[in-house]
Design an enzyme around this catalytic site. Structure first.
Site, mmCIF file in Angstrom:
data_model
loop_
_atom_site.group_PDB
_atom_site.id
_atom_site.type_symbol
_atom_site.label_atom_id
_atom_site.label_comp_id
_atom_site.label_asym_id
_atom_site.label_seq_id
_atom_site.Cartn_x
_atom_site.Cartn_y
_atom_site.Cartn_z
ATOM 1 C CE LYS A 1 -4.248 0.812 0.408
ATOM 2 N NZ LYS A 1 -5.726 0.157 0.008
ATOM 3 N N GLY B 1 -23.875 4.330 3.102
ATOM 4 C CA GLY B 1 -23.216 4.852 1.983
ATOM 5 C C GLY B 1 -23.468 4.385 0.590
ATOM 6 N N GLY C 1 -22.079 5.437 -2.120
ATOM 7 C CA GLY C 1 -21.085 6.040 -3.144
ATOM 8 C C GLY C 1 -20.874 5.034 -4.202
ATOM 9 C CG ASN C 2 -17.654 5.591 -6.799
ATOM 10 O OD1 ASN C 2 -18.289 6.322 -7.608
ATOM 11 N ND2 ASN C 2 -16.252 5.962 -6.537
ATOM 12 C CB VAL C 3 -18.658 0.104 -3.293
ATOM 13 C CG1 VAL C 3 -19.106 -1.123 -2.879
ATOM 14 C CG2 VAL C 3 -17.300 0.276 -3.658
ATOM 15 C CE1 TYR D 1 -28.362 5.370 -6.030
ATOM 16 C CE2 TYR D 1 -27.895 3.876 -7.914
ATOM 17 C CZ TYR D 1 -28.731 4.890 -7.086
ATOM 18 O OH TYR D 1 -30.051 5.260 -7.614
#
Ligand code: NAD
Length: 343
Positions: A82, A178, A180-182, A184
């Site tokens: 990372k 949440g 967001g991208n994931v 939704y």
């Protein structure tokens, strides 16, 4: 320095930790390679306004270790690493920062491969790629989140099969935190499969969209823990599964895309005692790294999807083993990862 690194609570015999500084662009970053036994260490590059170097170091040590486990259980030919950039993604970004990071990654000679993460985008990775070949998640299809969402959906399906003895989401209610991208995209798949949705987000536009397109019921950010639902799907923040929220949750399953959902490892036991099946986050949300890895190694898009769909069977195996051993699902998943590293 050794007192800070080797005695750090999150230090886990990481193979290499590189502190990167480039004064012209004002880049300050840390790259941690936790384990490269399975292949080059891959994991995203996070940009965050850390309050201190210690906080940034803790984060990169913890996240890179998590990537080793995630990539191992996913069966990918990559190790865990990372990168964190110290800076405010809203204010401190510049092409030069990402190019300087690219140079540093190139100097590592392929030991670490980067990708987008919280605070970075495929556009930022395009700047990184000017200086290094060791980067994934590029171009218009670089966003990994649709694959993360698909993995969450099939992972939740494994959980309802195992824990509720059901093949379908029809009539089940999912509390999604949440959008967001994931979150939704996961919610969209659940809606299509017949689930009812209760949702919370701080973004009113996302909430409106979910109400209009997915017939979702909206609750406040705090009330999401108290709703009558079968599944709690954390898709925003880490640490939301804690003693306080477990005392409130009425669900039977926790299955969401967020990283580091458990506030402490003991929370899995607490959930189990309450009859809640916890779906280990680093197994269910591995779709994104599968996409990044396959893209990096030039595999076909169809192969990515096939790989992500396998998350369902991986999880069914983990649930079975956890039952047989009267153990926690996260513990079993970690055991599988560790076993694959012994060579
Ligand atoms: P995102 O930023 O697109 O979405 C996060 C959403 O959560 C936003 O809509 C935001 O408004 C909302 N939110 C923030 N605080 C909230 C709160 N207190 N209550 C409810 N909602 C809140 O991020 P994402 O890419 O969808 O990722 C979501 C989570 O999944 C993160 O934990 C991320 O680390 C993890 N994850 C993402 C991927 C991926 O492919 N994007 C892969 C693995 C793990």
């Amino acid at each position: 320095m050794s007192a800070i690194v080797f005695n750090n609570i999150s230090f886990d015999d990481h193979e290499q930790i590189s502190f990167v500084s480039e004064p012209k662009s004002r880049l300050r970053a840390i790259v941690a390679v936790h384990n490269s036994q399975r292949g080059p260490a891959m994991g995203g590059c996070r940009m965050w306004n850390y309050s201190s170097e210690t906080q940034a170091l803790n984060d990169v040590l913890r996240l890179s270790r998590g990537m080793t486990y995630k990539n191992a259980v996913a069966g990918l030919p990559i190790g865990g690493g990372k990168c964190v950039i110290m800076g405010d993604p809203q204010q401190d970004k510049s092409p030069a920062i990402f190019e300087a990071l690219g140079e540093a990654i190139e100097r590592m000679g392929g030991l670490y491969i980067t990708a987008e993460d919280v605070g970075t985008t495929p556009d930022d990775m395009a700047h990184v790629s000017k200086q290094t070949q060791y980067v994934a998640g590029l171009g218009p299809n670089g966003d990994p989140s649709p694959y993360t969402a698909l993995g969450c959906f099939v992972g939740a399906r494994a959980a309802i099969k195992h824990h509720l003895h059901r093949d379908s989401f029809e009539g089940l209610t999912v509390a999604v935190q949440g959008l967001g991208n994931v979150g939704y995209d996961y919610a969209r798949r659940l809606h299509k499969a017949g689930a009812k949705l209760i949702v919370a987000d701080i973004d009113v536009n996302a909430l409106e969209r979910a109400r209009n397109e997915l017939n979702a019921k909206i609750v406040s950010v705090d009330a999401i823990y108290d709703v009558d639902a079968d599944i709690y799907a954390p898709c925003a923040l880490g640490g939301t599964v804690n003693a306080g929220t477990l005392a409130r949750l009425k669900v039977k399953i926790i299955a969401g895309g967020a990283n580091n959902q458990l506030a402490t490892s003991e929370m899995n036991s607490l959930a189990r005692q309450k009859g809640i099946l916890y779906v280990p986050d680093f197994v269910i949300n591995a779709g994104g790294i599968m996409k990044a890895c396959y893209e990096y190694f030039n595999k076909a898009e169809s192969e990515v999807e096939d790989r992500v769909l396998k998350i369902e069977n991986t999880l069914l195996g983990i649930f079975e083993l956890a039952d047989q051993k009267s153990s926690e699902t996260s513990f079993i998943a970690e055991e599988i990862a560790r076993a694959s590293l012994k060579n």
